[in-house]
Scaffold this motif. Sequence first.
Motif, PDB file in Angstrom:
ATOM      1  N   TRP A 151      26.986 -48.097  -4.882  1.00 46.91           N
ATOM      2  CA  TRP A 151      25.994 -48.750  -4.048  1.00 46.91           C
ATOM      3  C   TRP A 151      26.682 -49.467  -2.892  1.00 46.91           C
ATOM      4  O   TRP A 151      26.172 -49.502  -1.777  1.00 46.91           O
ATOM      5  CB  TRP A 151      25.207 -49.772  -4.879  1.00 46.91           C
ATOM      6  N   SER A 152      27.845 -50.063  -3.155  1.00 45.02           N
ATOM      7  CA  SER A 152      28.500 -50.810  -2.076  1.00 45.02           C
ATOM      8  C   SER A 152      29.042 -49.861  -1.010  1.00 45.02           C
ATOM      9  O   SER A 152      29.056 -50.210   0.174  1.00 45.02           O
ATOM     10  CB  SER A 152      29.575 -51.752  -2.629  1.00 45.02           C
ATOM     11  N   ASP A 153      29.447 -48.646  -1.389  1.00 46.64           N
ATOM     12  CA  ASP A 153      29.904 -47.674  -0.378  1.00 46.64           C
ATOM     13  C   ASP A 153      28.804 -47.401   0.650  1.00 46.64           C
ATOM     14  O   ASP A 153      29.087 -47.136   1.823  1.00 46.64           O
ATOM     15  CB  ASP A 153      30.271 -46.330  -1.036  1.00 46.64           C
ATOM     16  N   LEU A 154      27.544 -47.435   0.221  1.00 44.01           N
ATOM     17  CA  LEU A 154      26.437 -47.097   1.128  1.00 44.01           C
ATOM     18  C   LEU A 154      26.302 -48.097   2.271  1.00 44.01           C
ATOM     19  O   LEU A 154      25.662 -47.808   3.280  1.00 44.01           O
ATOM     20  CB  LEU A 154      25.102 -47.055   0.364  1.00 44.01           C
ATOM     21  N   TRP A 179      14.786 -51.563  -8.604  1.00 42.39           N
ATOM     22  CA  TRP A 179      15.012 -52.196  -9.906  1.00 42.39           C
ATOM     23  C   TRP A 179      16.469 -52.056 -10.349  1.00 42.39           C
ATOM     24  O   TRP A 179      17.011 -52.927 -11.045  1.00 42.39           O
ATOM     25  CB  TRP A 179      14.030 -51.686 -10.972  1.00 42.39           C
ATOM     26  N   SER A 180      17.134 -50.985  -9.909  1.00 41.76           N
ATOM     27  CA  SER A 180      18.581 -50.872 -10.196  1.00 41.76           C
ATOM     28  C   SER A 180      19.304 -52.071  -9.609  1.00 41.76           C
ATOM     29  O   SER A 180      20.181 -52.673 -10.247  1.00 41.76           O
ATOM     30  CB  SER A 180      19.156 -49.579  -9.578  1.00 41.76           C
ATOM     31  N   GLN A 181      18.922 -52.446  -8.385  1.00 40.81           N
ATOM     32  CA  GLN A 181      19.570 -53.592  -7.738  1.00 40.81           C
ATOM     33  C   GLN A 181      19.215 -54.906  -8.437  1.00 40.81           C
ATOM     34  O   GLN A 181      20.053 -55.797  -8.547  1.00 40.81           O
ATOM     35  CB  GLN A 181      19.204 -53.649  -6.251  1.00 40.81           C
ATOM     36  N   VAL A 182      17.984 -55.018  -8.925  1.00 43.20           N
ATOM     37  CA  VAL A 182      17.618 -56.225  -9.678  1.00 43.20           C
ATOM     38  C   VAL A 182      18.521 -56.339 -10.905  1.00 43.20           C
ATOM     39  O   VAL A 182      19.088 -57.400 -11.196  1.00 43.20           O
ATOM     40  CB  VAL A 182      16.126 -56.193 -10.092  1.00 43.20           C
ATOM     41  N   GLU A 183      18.691 -55.217 -11.618  1.00 40.64           N
ATOM     42  CA  GLU A 183      19.541 -55.231 -12.821  1.00 40.64           C
ATOM     43  C   GLU A 183      20.998 -55.524 -12.465  1.00 40.64           C
ATOM     44  O   GLU A 183      21.676 -56.287 -13.161  1.00 40.64           O
ATOM     45  CB  GLU A 183      19.456 -53.892 -13.559  1.00 40.64           C
ATOM     46  N   LEU A 184      21.481 -54.920 -11.372  1.00 41.81           N
ATOM     47  CA  LEU A 184      22.881 -55.135 -10.983  1.00 41.81           C
ATOM     48  C   LEU A 184      23.132 -56.578 -10.554  1.00 41.81           C
ATOM     49  O   LEU A 184      24.266 -57.048 -10.533  1.00 41.81           O
ATOM     50  CB  LEU A 184      23.271 -54.174  -9.842  1.00 41.81           C
ATOM     51  N   ASN A 185      22.042 -57.270 -10.189  1.00 40.26           N
ATOM     52  CA  ASN A 185      22.160 -58.683  -9.798  1.00 40.26           C
ATOM     53  C   ASN A 185      21.619 -59.608 -10.881  1.00 40.26           C
ATOM     54  O   ASN A 185      21.107 -60.698 -10.580  1.00 40.26           O
ATOM     55  CB  ASN A 185      21.437 -58.906  -8.464  1.00 40.26           C
ATOM     56  N   ASP A 186      21.716 -59.165 -12.134  1.00 43.96           N
ATOM     57  CA  ASP A 186      21.335 -60.001 -13.284  1.00 43.96           C
ATOM     58  C   ASP A 186      19.924 -60.566 -13.172  1.00 43.96           C
ATOM     59  O   ASP A 186      19.690 -61.735 -13.510  1.00 43.96           O
ATOM     60  CB  ASP A 186      22.333 -61.156 -13.489  1.00 43.96           C
ATOM     61  N   GLY A 187      19.010 -59.757 -12.656  1.00 48.99           N
ATOM     62  CA  GLY A 187      17.603 -60.176 -12.608  1.00 48.99           C
ATOM     63  C   GLY A 187      17.234 -60.960 -11.363  1.00 48.99           C
ATOM     64  O   GLY A 187      16.084 -61.372 -11.221  1.00 48.99           O
ATOM     65  N   ASP A 188      18.194 -61.135 -10.460  1.00 53.07           N
ATOM     66  CA  ASP A 188      17.930 -61.934  -9.252  1.00 53.07           C
ATOM     67  C   ASP A 188      17.239 -61.045  -8.196  1.00 53.07           C
ATOM     68  O   ASP A 188      17.878 -60.246  -7.506  1.00 53.07           O
ATOM     69  CB  ASP A 188      19.267 -62.483  -8.728  1.00 53.07           C
ATOM     70  N   GLN A 189      15.938 -61.236  -8.032  1.00 52.11           N
ATOM     71  CA  GLN A 189      15.170 -60.382  -7.123  1.00 52.11           C
ATOM     72  C   GLN A 189      15.515 -60.671  -5.663  1.00 52.11           C
ATOM     73  O   GLN A 189      15.493 -59.766  -4.822  1.00 52.11           O
ATOM     74  CB  GLN A 189      13.671 -60.556  -7.391  1.00 52.11           C
ATOM     75  N   ASP A 190      15.840 -61.911  -5.349  1.00 51.96           N
ATOM     76  CA  ASP A 190      16.236 -62.241  -3.973  1.00 51.96           C
ATOM     77  C   ASP A 190      17.518 -61.486  -3.597  1.00 51.96           C
ATOM     78  O   ASP A 190      17.645 -60.960  -2.491  1.00 51.96           O
ATOM     79  CB  ASP A 190      16.493 -63.747  -3.821  1.00 51.96           C
ATOM     80  N   ALA A 191      18.443 -61.442  -4.547  1.00 51.75           N
ATOM     81  CA  ALA A 191      19.715 -60.746  -4.280  1.00 51.75           C
ATOM     82  C   ALA A 191      19.469 -59.244  -4.096  1.00 51.75           C
ATOM     83  O   ALA A 191      20.110 -58.595  -3.255  1.00 51.75           O
ATOM     84  CB  ALA A 191      20.702 -60.999  -5.421  1.00 51.75           C
ATOM     85  N   ALA A 192      18.524 -58.683  -4.869  1.00 53.74           N
ATOM     86  CA  ALA A 192      18.201 -57.256  -4.728  1.00 53.74           C
ATOM     87  C   ALA A 192      17.646 -56.997  -3.331  1.00 53.74           C
ATOM     88  O   ALA A 192      18.046 -56.043  -2.647  1.00 53.74           O
ATOM     89  CB  ALA A 192      17.190 -56.831  -5.798  1.00 53.74           C
ATOM     90  N   LEU A 193      16.759 -57.867  -2.876  1.00 58.21           N
ATOM     91  CA  LEU A 193      16.191 -57.697  -1.526  1.00 58.21           C
ATOM     92  C   LEU A 193      17.261 -57.868  -0.458  1.00 58.21           C
ATOM     93  O   LEU A 193      17.250 -57.188   0.565  1.00 58.21           O
ATOM     94  CB  LEU A 193      15.043 -58.686  -1.319  1.00 58.21           C
ATOM     95  N   GLU A 194      18.198 -58.767  -0.735  1.00 59.95           N
ATOM     96  CA  GLU A 194      19.304 -58.962   0.216  1.00 59.95           C
ATOM     97  C   GLU A 194      20.101 -57.662   0.370  1.00 59.95           C
ATOM     98  O   GLU A 194      20.492 -57.286   1.461  1.00 59.95           O
ATOM     99  CB  GLU A 194      20.201 -60.071  -0.320  1.00 59.95           C
ATOM    100  N   TYR A 195      20.332 -56.971  -0.763  1.00 54.89           N
ATOM    101  CA  TYR A 195      21.054 -55.696  -0.686  1.00 54.89           C
ATOM    102  C   TYR A 195      20.323 -54.735   0.243  1.00 54.89           C
ATOM    103  O   TYR A 195      20.926 -54.114   1.127  1.00 54.89           O
ATOM    104  CB  TYR A 195      21.229 -55.066  -2.083  1.00 54.89           C
ATOM    105  N   PHE A 196      18.987 -54.613   0.052  1.00 55.30           N
ATOM    106  CA  PHE A 196      18.249 -53.650   0.886  1.00 55.30           C
ATOM    107  C   PHE A 196      18.171 -54.119   2.337  1.00 55.30           C
ATOM    108  O   PHE A 196      18.103 -53.288   3.249  1.00 55.30           O
ATOM    109  CB  PHE A 196      16.862 -53.367   0.286  1.00 55.30           C
ATOM    110  N   GLY A 197      18.217 -55.436   2.542  1.00 58.42           N
ATOM    111  CA  GLY A 197      18.313 -55.955   3.915  1.00 58.42           C
ATOM    112  C   GLY A 197      19.615 -55.500   4.570  1.00 58.42           C
ATOM    113  O   GLY A 197      19.638 -55.087   5.724  1.00 58.42           O
ATOM    114  N   ASP A 198      20.703 -55.547   3.796  1.00 63.70           N
ATOM    115  CA  ASP A 198      22.002 -55.098   4.326  1.00 63.70           C
ATOM    116  C   ASP A 198      22.015 -53.587   4.554  1.00 63.70           C
ATOM    117  O   ASP A 198      22.567 -53.093   5.538  1.00 63.70           O
ATOM    118  CB  ASP A 198      23.132 -55.460   3.343  1.00 63.70           C
TER     119      ASP A 198
END
Length: 344
Positions: A151-154, A179-198
């Motif tokens: 995911w980080s390579d992307l 939801w993969s990102q939510v799980e990878l961020n230990d349930g942190d939905q803000d962090a998952a959205l941050e990934y998709f923002g990036d």
Amino acid sequence: MTTAAALGATALVLAGCSSSSSSDSGGGGGSLTVLCTVQEDQCQQVMDTFSAEEGTTARYVRMSAGEAVARMNASKANPEFDVVYGGGADNHVASAEFGLLEPYVSPNADVIPDEFKDPDGLWTGIYWGMFGFCANTDVLEDIGADLPESWSDLLDPVFAGNIAMAHPATSGTAYQAMWSQVELNDGDQDAALEYFGDLHSNILQYTKSGSGPGQMAGRGEIAVGLIFAHDCVKFINEGFTNLETIYPEEGATFEVGAVSLIKDAAHPDAAKQFIDWALTPVAQEIGVATGNFQVPTNPDAEVTDEMVDRDDVAVLTYDIAEAGAARDELTKRFDAEIAPQPKE
Ligand code: PLP
């Protein structure tokens, strides 16, 4: 909605909407209308085979999973469909949150492992499959990028304008990515959205349908599509041999394709007959027959080499009920904070 509906073996096309017969017979001669979210060829073959084997005519309308939830909710007062067929089960949970489903525990669900069914019969799994990336090796070479393995390579700027994914509000595939990102961020939905923002600055397009980015990659329009891994396998087998299937090294969640009964369905007996049948090996082997390599949930159905082996990939386990309950709010946030859903 991506397409029209088909009526059993006679393939009657109903332009984009369904109609229902007045009779309801679980023992044959009746009919039902299925809201089908798997690939079109699989929907068609499933309905044709059921109609021929069971003597009850199954019509279908194919939609992406998120669109299906919205459509059912819009016609809640007068349901257009009897059954939902296809994944992921989190979309079925989201439908149940809106009061759109009727529990049904099929006698054939006994053999389906517990992890692939709701204990109260709200949904029952018919297959499972992994989320992944689908990369065009020619385009990667053209842009000077290595095969993205994580995911980080992307997030590497080398992929700017060269990645596509569906929008999670319309697509079950894209919600699996979220939801993969939510799980990878230990349930942190803000962090998952941050990934998709990036990731957003590398995205060329958000499609309506989940598998669309795989076809875009196959045609060389982008380097990488974020899709179900089994859809990438399908496209490779269909001739896009420059594609490669990647299971992200940090892990990804999996979809459980499910079947469920719609509340106040016009044809409940035919609907139950269809659900019973969908859990049998014969029904579940139609995936392979149409080049769709999700893994069957019935342990007696054939498994082939094209299917993912759970031991070979990083699988993030997750709570389907939790993912389904969060779907409405999380996809609205994606819409508002990352990108609006495509209209067409
Ligand atoms: N592709 C496959 C193989 C599926 O099983 C499913 C789920 O039903 C989908 C795609 C979902 O499509 P979408 O992402 O358009 O909702």
